[in-house]
Design a protein around this motif. Structure first.
Motif, PDB file in Angstrom:
ATOM      1  N   TYR A 187       0.835  -1.205   0.000  1.00  0.00           N
ATOM      2  CA  TYR A 187       0.000   0.000   0.000  1.00  0.00           C
ATOM      3  C   TYR A 187       0.871   1.258   0.000  1.00  0.00           C
ATOM      4  O   TYR A 187       0.615   2.210  -0.756  1.00  0.00           O
ATOM      5  CB  TYR A 187      -0.919  -0.014   1.218  1.00  0.00           C
ATOM      6  N   ASN A 188       1.899   1.277   0.836  1.00  0.00           N
ATOM      7  CA  ASN A 188       2.782   2.447   0.906  1.00  0.00           C
ATOM      8  C   ASN A 188       3.560   2.636  -0.396  1.00  0.00           C
ATOM      9  O   ASN A 188       3.709   3.760  -0.892  1.00  0.00           O
ATOM     10  CB  ASN A 188       3.749   2.301   2.078  1.00  0.00           C
ATOM     11  N   ALA A 189       4.051   1.533  -0.955  1.00  0.00           N
ATOM     12  CA  ALA A 189       4.800   1.634  -2.213  1.00  0.00           C
ATOM     13  C   ALA A 189       3.901   2.110  -3.348  1.00  0.00           C
ATOM     14  O   ALA A 189       4.313   2.916  -4.192  1.00  0.00           O
ATOM     15  CB  ALA A 189       5.422   0.281  -2.556  1.00  0.00           C
ATOM     16  N   GLY A 190       2.655   1.629  -3.374  1.00  0.00           N
ATOM     17  CA  GLY A 190       1.723   2.075  -4.406  1.00  0.00           C
ATOM     18  C   GLY A 190       1.405   3.554  -4.295  1.00  0.00           C
ATOM     19  O   GLY A 190       1.267   4.249  -5.313  1.00  0.00           O
ATOM     20  N   SER A 191       1.298   4.052  -3.071  1.00  0.00           N
ATOM     21  CA  SER A 191       1.031   5.482  -2.878  1.00  0.00           C
ATOM     22  C   SER A 191       2.199   6.331  -3.371  1.00  0.00           C
ATOM     23  O   SER A 191       2.006   7.368  -4.019  1.00  0.00           O
ATOM     24  CB  SER A 191       0.760   5.764  -1.395  1.00  0.00           C
ATOM     25  N   ILE A 192       3.419   5.885  -3.067  1.00  0.00           N
ATOM     26  CA  ILE A 192       4.608   6.608  -3.538  1.00  0.00           C
ATOM     27  C   ILE A 192       4.681   6.579  -5.060  1.00  0.00           C
ATOM     28  O   ILE A 192       4.971   7.595  -5.714  1.00  0.00           O
ATOM     29  CB  ILE A 192       5.877   5.996  -2.919  1.00  0.00           C
ATOM     30  N   LEU A 193       4.402   5.424  -5.638  1.00  0.00           N
ATOM     31  CA  LEU A 193       4.449   5.289  -7.093  1.00  0.00           C
ATOM     32  C   LEU A 193       3.419   6.191  -7.763  1.00  0.00           C
ATOM     33  O   LEU A 193       3.709   6.844  -8.776  1.00  0.00           O
ATOM     34  CB  LEU A 193       4.204   3.830  -7.480  1.00  0.00           C
ATOM     35  N   LEU A 194       2.227   6.249  -7.202  1.00  0.00           N
ATOM     36  CA  LEU A 194       1.183   7.095  -7.775  1.00  0.00           C
ATOM     37  C   LEU A 194       1.563   8.572  -7.691  1.00  0.00           C
ATOM     38  O   LEU A 194       1.447   9.310  -8.677  1.00  0.00           O
ATOM     39  CB  LEU A 194      -0.139   6.855  -7.040  1.00  0.00           C
ATOM     40  N   GLY A 195       2.034   9.004  -6.526  1.00  0.00           N
ATOM     41  CA  GLY A 195       2.364  10.414  -6.349  1.00  0.00           C
ATOM     42  C   GLY A 195       3.512  10.871  -7.231  1.00  0.00           C
ATOM     43  O   GLY A 195       3.379  11.830  -8.010  1.00  0.00           O
TER      44      GLY A 195
END
Length: 284
Positions: A187-195
């Motif tokens: 979840y954290n990695a996906g948020s960083i990737l999206l941002g």
């Protein structure tokens, strides 16, 4: 210079006449007899000549306003023909090689980070699916006979079957996966990737415009746009995935698989653009 001269010449025309009485002489008004005036429904007090002059002067002023505004804006329209080009050093270091290299460096990093994020997501999916496998295997295990007191019958205990051994193996594997906290890490990695992905996708197009004054529609631009859209769609599915929707989970995996394929397709075109950056830009 020619445009400014034409403007000044046009501005010499007066909006209002200097002496309105020179253009309009005061008309002589003759009073009609009261009997005739009553029959014609003519007001006894006709409009004053000064009111007529004021209304006519205002009308002339309004008619000349568009001409005056055109004269004022005409030179600016002529001189702004190249204003859309964001080149020739207007942005300083933002047009240089240093700023241009940020996009390829960040995007190649995000490519490998995408693979890492996908690995974390797959491990979290394994945590969920392995429990489902364990539940299915437990249905195949035959219950052990017990006495009325609830104790196993002596001599009825059979050796562990292959199914039970598989259950033990999967249970140990699931315990190890849970220690990895793959759900939160994904979840954290996906948020960083999206941002960072959306930020740099827009930043790449902005950098191209700053350096060249325009964008170049082509495979690289279209693939980058599709990747950005897929990032947004994948993130939009998270609430449904948290509620247990298998359709949302399948679409999430599909979108991100397409995302990786598009990323790979961008590598050759991105390398060509990188070579042009070194060819047409200078440090810094």
């Amino acid at each position: 210079m020619l445009s400014m001269a034409s403007t000044l010449s046009l501005l010499k025309f007066s909006v209002l006449p200097k002496n309105p009485h020179q253009l309009f002489s005061t008309p002589k008004v003759h009073q009609l007899p009261s009997s005739i005036s009553a029959r014609l429904n003519t007001p006894k007090d006709p409009p004053k000549p000064t009111q007529f002059l004021e209304q006519h002067s205002i009308s002339n002023a309004l008619k000349t306003v568009p001409l005056t505004l055109t004269a004022l804006t005409f030179p600016f329209l002529l001189e702004q023909k190249d204003a859309a080009l964001a080149v020739d050093g207007e942005f300083g270091i933002l047009e240089g090689r240093t700023f241009a290299l940020i996009h390829p460096i960040v995007m190649i990093s995000l490519f490998f980070f995408t693979l890492w994020t996908g690995y974390l997501g797959w491990q979290w999916r394994r945590v969920r699916t392995i429990q489902e496998e364990i539940n299915e295997l437990k249905k195949q295990v035959k219950p052990t006979p017990v006495t009325p007191e609830g104790k196993p019958v002596e001599g009825a205990e059979a050796p562990s079957s292959s199914v039970e051994l598989k259950i033990q193996q999967l249970t140990e594997e699931r315990k190890e996966l849970l220690k990895g906290s793959y759900r939160d890490r994904h979840y954290n990695a996906g948020s960083i990737l999206l941002g960072f992905g959306v930020l740099e996708a827009v930043g790449g197009g902005l950098n191209t415009w700053i350096r060249t004054g325009k964008l170049f529609p082509g495979p690289h631009l279209f693939a980058g746009t599709a990747i950005t859209v897929l990032w947004a769609l994948s993130a939009a599915l998270v609430p449904s995935m948290q509620k247990g929707s298998e359709l949302a989970r399948s679409l999430h995996i599909t979108f991100n698989t397409l995302n990786v394929l598009l990323f790979i397709s961008q590598l050759p075109t991105g390398f060509e653009i990188l070579m042009k950056v070194f060819e047409f830009t200078q440090w810094p």
